[in-house]
Design an enzyme around this catalytic site. Structure first.
Site, PDB file in Angstrom:
ATOM      1  CD  GLU A  11      -2.918  -1.157   2.300  1.00  8.90           C
ATOM      2  OE1 GLU A  11      -4.095  -1.528   2.141  1.00  8.90           O
ATOM      3  OE2 GLU A  11      -2.457  -0.855   3.425  1.00  8.90           O
ATOM      4  CG  ASP A 196     -12.725  -6.912  -0.738  1.00  8.29           C
ATOM      5  OD1 ASP A 196     -13.718  -6.866   0.019  1.00  8.29           O
ATOM      6  OD2 ASP A 196     -11.579  -6.575  -0.375  1.00  8.29           O
TER       7      ASP A 196
END
Length: 229
Positions: A11, A196
């Site tokens: 990230e 997701d």
């Protein structure tokens, strides 16, 4: 100085690789890389997943570097059917969805000591993030981000969280970063790219889409830093 915190190496590593004039400081298990990114003084760290890891990293960053603002970036599950994979969610506030002292009379999600359910994100930082996301052509939303020590991957979990705080995204660190920032009077922003749908396929979708979702946040952060020069 601007602090940037992500839960996982993926990230934040893309941003770290573009930094110059770097200096690394370790305190406990937290590692901080300070230097220049897009012409701005920044400090970046990987906090690890979960609220305690995020809060400890944020606290250490504030104590060591006294940043003007801290930005928590990374991926998240969608909290609402209007938010799709690779959409961006910019936090207006963060809620600890697993905080519950209601048996003793508090509202669900109420955080004692700071006396809040919704921990606010800084309006000016939110505006800058939105402008940067739109300039990159990314579909973005603004709203509540729900944080808890759970990877959400089922309709029952997701619906329970929605009943508590109607979030646009669900993740594991943002409200903890916002909590620590609030206690120290440091501006906080939360930027999440959706990897997701926090549903029964989340454990399959997440590893497939997380890398691209993280790269989207890097584009937005760099665009924002450049616009702030």
């Amino acid at each position: 100085m601007i602090g940037i915190i992500g839960a996982m190496v993926s990230e934040i590593e893309g941003l770290q690789q573009e930094m110059t004039d770097t200096e690394i400081t370790e305190t406990g298990m937290n590692v901080f890389t300070a230097g220049k990114l897009c012409g701005r003084d920044v400090v970046i760290s990987v906090c690890g997943p979960g609220k305690v890891n995020a809060a400890l990293c944020t606290q250490a960053m504030i104590m060591l570097y006294r940043p003007d603002m801290i930005l928590n970036i990374g991926v998240a599950g969608s909290g609402d059917k209007s938010v799709g994979i690779f959409d961006m969610v910019i936090g207006t506030a963060a809620v600890q969805h697993d905080m519950d002292t209601s048996p003793i009379g508090d509202p669900v999600c109420y955080v004692s000591r700071i006396g809040l359910i919704e921990i606010p994100c800084d309006d000016s930082l939110r505006k800058n993030l939105r402008e940067a996301a739109e300039a990159e052509g990314i579909r973005c939303h603004e709203g509540i981000i729900a944080t808890g020590d759970q990877f959400i991957c089922g309709a029952e979990q997701k619906n329970a969280i929605r009943a508590r705080c109607t979030p646009l995204a669900v993740e594991m660190e943002g409200a903890a970063v916002a909590h620590a920032c609030y206690m120290h009077g440091v501006k906080c922003g939360i930027l999440r790219s959706v990897s997701d749908n926090a549903d029964g396929k989340a454990e399959v979708d997440y590893p497939v889409f997380a890398e691209r979702a993280a790269a989207e946040t890097h584009r937005v952060v760099k665009r924002m830093l450049e616009s702030m020069l």
